[in-house]
Design a protein around this motif. Structure first.
Motif, PDB file in Angstrom:
ATOM      1  N   GLY A 150      20.084  15.096  21.908  1.00 17.72           N
ATOM      2  CA  GLY A 150      20.599  14.475  22.652  1.00 17.72           C
ATOM      3  C   GLY A 150      19.799  13.399  22.862  1.00 17.72           C
ATOM      4  N   ALA A 151      18.454  13.847  23.870  1.00 18.81           N
ATOM      5  CA  ALA A 151      17.918  12.590  24.733  1.00 18.81           C
ATOM      6  C   ALA A 151      17.250  11.656  23.160  1.00 18.81           C
ATOM      7  N   ALA A 152      17.008  12.053  21.682  1.00 16.62           N
ATOM      8  CA  ALA A 152      17.284  11.141  20.609  1.00 16.62           C
ATOM      9  C   ALA A 152      17.638  10.116  20.293  1.00 16.62           C
ATOM     10  N   TYR A 153      19.303  11.063  20.751  1.00 15.86           N
ATOM     11  CA  TYR A 153      19.903  10.095  19.926  1.00 15.86           C
ATOM     12  C   TYR A 153      20.739   8.853  21.334  1.00 15.86           C
ATOM     13  N   ALA A 154      20.115   9.165  22.550  1.00 14.32           N
ATOM     14  CA  ALA A 154      20.257   8.572  23.692  1.00 14.32           C
ATOM     15  C   ALA A 154      19.470   6.938  23.146  1.00 14.32           C
ATOM     16  N   GLY A 155      18.136   7.815  23.059  1.00  8.37           N
ATOM     17  CA  GLY A 155      16.679   6.619  22.990  1.00  8.37           C
ATOM     18  C   GLY A 155      17.269   5.452  21.675  1.00  8.37           C
ATOM     19  N   MET A 156      18.041   6.444  20.728  1.00  7.68           N
ATOM     20  CA  MET A 156      18.067   5.524  19.266  1.00  7.68           C
ATOM     21  C   MET A 156      19.167   4.251  19.802  1.00  7.68           C
ATOM     22  N   VAL A 157      20.198   4.656  20.296  1.00  7.51           N
ATOM     23  CA  VAL A 157      20.982   3.840  21.230  1.00  7.51           C
ATOM     24  C   VAL A 157      20.968   2.873  21.755  1.00  7.51           C
ATOM     25  N   THR A 158      19.739   2.806  22.905  1.00 10.00           N
ATOM     26  CA  THR A 158      19.378   1.842  23.455  1.00 10.00           C
ATOM     27  C   THR A 158      17.760   1.390  23.111  1.00 10.00           C
ATOM     28  N   GLN A 159      17.048   1.697  22.035  1.00  9.13           N
ATOM     29  CA  GLN A 159      17.004   0.870  21.154  1.00  9.13           C
ATOM     30  C   GLN A 159      17.223  -0.238  20.020  1.00  9.13           C
ATOM     31  N   PHE A 160      18.224   0.395  19.597  1.00  9.59           N
ATOM     32  CA  PHE A 160      19.285  -0.524  18.680  1.00  9.59           C
ATOM     33  C   PHE A 160      19.787  -1.661  19.730  1.00  9.59           C
ATOM     34  N   PHE A 161      20.115  -0.887  21.089  1.00  9.73           N
ATOM     35  CA  PHE A 161      20.631  -2.785  21.350  1.00  9.73           C
ATOM     36  C   PHE A 161      19.785  -3.094  21.699  1.00  9.73           C
ATOM     37  N   TRP A 162      18.660  -2.656  22.264  1.00  8.07           N
ATOM     38  CA  TRP A 162      17.587  -4.050  22.732  1.00  8.07           C
ATOM     39  C   TRP A 162      17.052  -4.117  22.150  1.00  8.07           C
ATOM     40  N   GLY A 163      17.149  -3.697  20.687  1.00  6.28           N
ATOM     41  CA  GLY A 163      16.543  -4.263  19.608  1.00  6.28           C
ATOM     42  C   GLY A 163      17.461  -6.063  19.004  1.00  6.28           C
ATOM     43  N   ILE A 164      19.146  -5.470  19.370  1.00  2.50           N
ATOM     44  CA  ILE A 164      19.551  -6.925  19.358  1.00  2.50           C
ATOM     45  C   ILE A 164      19.777  -7.599  20.293  1.00  2.50           C
ATOM     46  N   MET A 165      19.258  -7.526  21.637  1.00  2.00           N
ATOM     47  CA  MET A 165      19.154  -8.844  22.392  1.00  2.00           C
ATOM     48  C   MET A 165      18.277  -9.491  22.197  1.00  2.00           C
ATOM     49  N   THR A 166      16.899  -8.779  21.680  1.00  2.00           N
ATOM     50  CA  THR A 166      15.236  -9.025  21.922  1.00  2.00           C
ATOM     51  C   THR A 166      15.755 -10.588  20.034  1.00  2.00           C
ATOM     52  N   LEU A 167      17.005  -9.789  19.168  1.00  2.00           N
ATOM     53  CA  LEU A 167      17.056 -10.854  18.213  1.00  2.00           C
ATOM     54  C   LEU A 167      17.789 -12.237  18.439  1.00  2.00           C
ATOM     55  N   LEU A 168      18.713 -11.491  19.330  1.00  2.00           N
ATOM     56  CA  LEU A 168      19.939 -12.651  20.053  1.00  2.00           C
ATOM     57  C   LEU A 168      18.705 -14.041  20.865  1.00  2.00           C
ATOM     58  N   MET A 169      17.804 -13.043  21.420  1.00  2.00           N
ATOM     59  CA  MET A 169      17.249 -13.953  22.561  1.00  2.00           C
ATOM     60  C   MET A 169      16.276 -15.109  22.011  1.00  2.00           C
ATOM     61  N   PHE A 170      16.084 -14.568  20.846  1.00  2.00           N
ATOM     62  CA  PHE A 170      14.931 -15.609  20.133  1.00  2.00           C
ATOM     63  C   PHE A 170      15.504 -16.540  18.832  1.00  2.00           C
TER      64      PHE A 170
END
Length: 267
Positions: free
Chosen positions: A20-40
């Motif tokens: 459960g913690a892994a799935y939550a972390g996975m979603v967080t990391q995916f959206f963090w990656g998207i936001m970082t790429l949109l910024m760049f």
């Protein structure tokens, strides 16, 4: 060695249960990656030629970083080790027929591998399905991929050895929070976890690439993209080996010196 491998296996299998913690972390990391790429991407739209990496290479850099975040981020620290030190529970570990440094090192590696194992493949699979230019790209070549694997293994050793210094420093403080905040914040920037080192001024980039920080995140990810090849690649791998040996030997020595005069707090 067998007892440490058993300790590793027990710790690894235990942490695989926390899906459960892994799935939550996975979603967080995916959206963090998207936001970082949109910024760049906003900066790249102004002038793509002004940057030292193509946006496709940057996308690969970000997605590998996010999928291996448990392996390469210094802030993935073991809270129970800090609790052992500050509460006095380390006294029980000291009477065991185990080397404390090796036991904690093994524990850290097992924790990081278990957390990464649950998140690595799902994040990359989704990243490969994204539209261009945000899509995850394949390695520059088979040689780059093989060298990337070797560089990642060495990077994990360097990161864990560096984290061991944070644990050992806690023997000399009443509270680990200060050293944790300073060490993790500094390392996240210097290692290329926030901004790839290629984006920094030449003098600062060169300094960080020769330091242990440059071997933690920036080097293996740049190897994957094919930005480091030939003599520079060989030099970088040997530099990783050098820092891994130095940090481990220094950590063992400092642990030995610290335990000579440790005062156990609590009861």
């Amino acid at each position: 060695m067998k007892k440490y491998l058993s300790f590793f296996r027990i710790r690894f299998n235990l942490l695989l249960q926390y899906r459960g913690a892994a799935y939550a972390g996975m979603v967080t990391q995916f959206f963090w990656g998207i936001m970082t790429l949109l910024m760049f991407h906003a900066f790249y739209e102004a002038d793509p030629n002004a940057f030292p990496m193509t946006f496709s290479q940057l996308s690969a850099y970000i997605w590998i970083q996010q999928s291996t975040i448990a392996l390469l981020m210094v802030w993935f620290l073991e809270n129970d080790i800090f609790e052992e030190i500050t509460s006095g529970g380390v006294a029980y570990s000291l009477v065991r027929p185990l080397d404390l440094y090796t036991m904690w090192f093994t524990k850290n590696v097992a924790t990081r591998l278990a957390k990464a194992a649950l998140r690595f493949i799902p994040i990359l699979l989704i990243a490969f399905l994204l539209p261009v230019p945000y899509r995850m790209s394949l390695p520059a070549s088979w040689l780059s991929f093989i060298c990337f694997i070797g560089a990642m293994i060495l990077a994990v050793i360097i990161v864990v050895a560096y984290c061991m210094l944070i644990y050992i420093a806690t023997f000399h403080t009443m509270n680990p929070m200060g050293i944790r905040i300073v060490a993790t914040s500094m390392t996240e920037f210097f290692s290329g976890a926030i901004i790839p080192l290629a984006f920094l001024p030449t003098y600062l980039r060169t300094l960080l690439e020769w330091s242990p920080f440059g071997s933690m995140v920036n080097f293996p990810l740049q190897v994957y993209n094919g930005n480091i090849q030939g003599a520079a690649l060989v030099q970088g791998l040997f530099l990783q080996i050098f820092w891994a040996v130095v940090l481990v030997l220094f950590g063992k020595w400092w642990m030995h010196q610290s335990l000579k005069k440790v005062i156990v707090q609590g009861g």
